[in-house]
Design a protein around this motif. Sequence first.
Motif, PDB file in Angstrom:
ATOM      1  N   ILE A  41       0.882  -1.170   0.000  1.00  0.00           N
ATOM      2  CA  ILE A  41       0.000   0.000   0.000  1.00  0.00           C
ATOM      3  C   ILE A  41       0.919   1.219   0.000  1.00  0.00           C
ATOM      4  N   VAL A  42       0.806   2.044  -1.043  1.00  0.00           N
ATOM      5  CA  VAL A  42       1.650   3.235  -1.122  1.00  0.00           C
ATOM      6  C   VAL A  42       0.781   4.477  -1.267  1.00  0.00           C
ATOM      7  N   GLY A  43       1.366   5.596  -0.857  1.00  0.00           N
ATOM      8  CA  GLY A  43       0.672   6.876  -0.942  1.00  0.00           C
ATOM      9  C   GLY A  43       1.406   7.870  -0.063  1.00  0.00           C
ATOM     10  N   PRO A  44       1.183   9.151  -0.274  1.00  0.00           N
ATOM     11  CA  PRO A  44       1.943  10.152   0.498  1.00  0.00           C
ATOM     12  C   PRO A  44       1.613  10.103   1.992  1.00  0.00           C
TER      13      PRO A  44
ATOM     14  N   HIS B  16       7.105   2.507   1.730  1.00  0.00           N
ATOM     15  CA  HIS B  16       7.440   3.878   1.369  1.00  0.00           C
ATOM     16  C   HIS B  16       8.370   4.023   0.178  1.00  0.00           C
ATOM     17  N   ASP B  17       9.098   2.962  -0.114  1.00  0.00           N
ATOM     18  CA  ASP B  17      10.133   3.084  -1.120  1.00  0.00           C
ATOM     19  C   ASP B  17       9.576   2.673  -2.485  1.00  0.00           C
ATOM     20  N   LEU B  18       9.188   3.655  -3.282  1.00  0.00           N
ATOM     21  CA  LEU B  18       8.539   3.361  -4.556  1.00  0.00           C
ATOM     22  C   LEU B  18       9.441   2.563  -5.489  1.00  0.00           C
ATOM     23  N   GLN B  19      10.743   2.800  -5.381  1.00  0.00           N
ATOM     24  CA  GLN B  19      11.693   2.111  -6.268  1.00  0.00           C
ATOM     25  C   GLN B  19      11.607   0.605  -6.174  1.00  0.00           C
ATOM     26  N   THR B  20      11.337   0.086  -4.989  1.00  0.00           N
ATOM     27  CA  THR B  20      11.392  -1.375  -4.798  1.00  0.00           C
ATOM     28  C   THR B  20      10.033  -2.046  -4.997  1.00  0.00           C
ATOM     29  N   VAL B  21       9.003  -1.270  -5.255  1.00  0.00           N
ATOM     30  CA  VAL B  21       7.663  -1.874  -5.395  1.00  0.00           C
ATOM     31  C   VAL B  21       7.634  -2.972  -6.468  1.00  0.00           C
ATOM     32  N   PRO B  22       8.126  -2.688  -7.719  1.00  0.00           N
ATOM     33  CA  PRO B  22       8.044  -3.739  -8.745  1.00  0.00           C
ATOM     34  C   PRO B  22       8.870  -4.978  -8.405  1.00  0.00           C
ATOM     35  N   GLU B  23       9.955  -4.792  -7.667  1.00  0.00           N
ATOM     36  CA  GLU B  23      10.812  -5.940  -7.341  1.00  0.00           C
ATOM     37  C   GLU B  23      10.207  -6.788  -6.207  1.00  0.00           C
ATOM     38  N   TYR B  24       9.642  -6.141  -5.217  1.00  0.00           N
ATOM     39  CA  TYR B  24       9.213  -6.871  -4.017  1.00  0.00           C
ATOM     40  C   TYR B  24       7.766  -7.372  -4.080  1.00  0.00           C
TER      41      TYR B  24
ATOM     42  N   TRP C 122       1.236  -7.065  -6.096  1.00  0.00           N
ATOM     43  CA  TRP C 122      -0.046  -6.365  -6.100  1.00  0.00           C
ATOM     44  C   TRP C 122       0.191  -5.034  -5.403  1.00  0.00           C
ATOM     45  N   VAL C 123      -0.520  -4.006  -5.820  1.00  0.00           N
ATOM     46  CA  VAL C 123      -0.276  -2.706  -5.178  1.00  0.00           C
ATOM     47  C   VAL C 123      -1.561  -1.899  -5.106  1.00  0.00           C
ATOM     48  N   MET C 124      -1.677  -1.133  -4.043  1.00  0.00           N
ATOM     49  CA  MET C 124      -2.764  -0.149  -3.973  1.00  0.00           C
ATOM     50  C   MET C 124      -2.142   1.223  -3.817  1.00  0.00           C
ATOM     51  N   LEU C 125      -2.548   2.149  -4.689  1.00  0.00           N
ATOM     52  CA  LEU C 125      -2.140   3.542  -4.540  1.00  0.00           C
ATOM     53  C   LEU C 125      -3.290   4.260  -3.861  1.00  0.00           C
ATOM     54  N   LEU C 126      -2.964   4.912  -2.759  1.00  0.00           N
ATOM     55  CA  LEU C 126      -4.003   5.485  -1.909  1.00  0.00           C
ATOM     56  C   LEU C 126      -3.702   6.948  -1.636  1.00  0.00           C
TER      57      LEU C 126
ATOM     58  N   LEU D 236       9.617   1.764 -12.322  1.00  0.00           N
ATOM     59  CA  LEU D 236      10.351   2.988 -12.021  1.00  0.00           C
ATOM     60  C   LEU D 236      11.813   2.676 -11.856  1.00  0.00           C
ATOM     61  N   GLU D 237      12.584   3.334 -12.654  1.00  0.00           N
ATOM     62  CA  GLU D 237      14.017   3.116 -12.555  1.00  0.00           C
ATOM     63  C   GLU D 237      14.720   4.459 -12.582  1.00  0.00           C
TER      64      GLU D 237
END
Length: 277
Positions: free
Chosen positions: A39-42, A199-207, A210-214, A252-253
Amino acid sequence: MQEQTRYAIQVTDLTVAYREKPVLWDVDMEVPEANLMAIVGPNGAGKTTLLKSILGLMQPAAGQVLIYGKPYQQQRRLVGYVPQRGSVDWDFPTTVLDVVMMGRYGSLGWLKRPGKSERMKAEEALHKVGMGEYANRQISQLSGGQQQRVFLARALVQDAQVYFMDEPFQGVDAVTERAIVTLLQELRSAGKTVVVVHHDLQTVPEYFDWVMLLNVRRIACGPVEKVFTEENLRKAYGGRIGFLRSDQNHHLENMPVEGVAAVETSPTGGTLPAGNR
Ligand code: ADP
């Protein structure tokens, strides 16, 4: 015959307010089982509030939460929670082993004291997170990364099907981060579903799968390769995402270190430049 997706978590129309001010608005979230979800978001987007509401720690104004198709109250035993490290009093005089064994209390019932098998399970979990040597240490003597490992061991002894973790990578070193990622992958291989505030957007695709942007509302929720796009990130983070670059796969790279991940992490946070991982 096509196999039906089994959802570990289904949240519908969840609205939560603190003193009349909505912090989550009409949020839906579906997570198929055996996925690792971020779950990511500001800051202030409502990520922690979302976890707490799912876990019944806060009363939502509206909405429904199902765990494997039934209300959370009936499925508590299937659910494990790793709270934010900072939400705990680490000066409390107790040992590492005791903290891990507390993870078993749910399945023991209130009156039974933990016995030998509980102790063995706790020790096993501590070994698994590389903290076997620390069982008798006072928790006040642990580093940030060690505290996080203790929390994970405690979640492991719960033997849950669905885990919620609030910033497990916060303030940990690169070695601990890898250890946590490996553990998450093992949980997924065992059919467990893990939802992580990240919090670390860079690692989202690697780790994550599934993702929720909130951002108070759900901006997007689904497979990383489909929904973790620059457009959705812009919607979630607004202008602060302007320097992000994405390749053709929307991953994101080359994100500069002073980018969003750094903005969104506390001064002591664990965000490292890619080369230092
Ligand atoms: P995130 O985890 O995404 O940073 P939170 O869920 O912690 O966001 O907070 C969402 C919003 O709710 C923020 O605006 C925050 O100030 C507010 N908030 C959080 N906890 C409380 C509280 N106990 N009382 C009042 N407002 C709160």
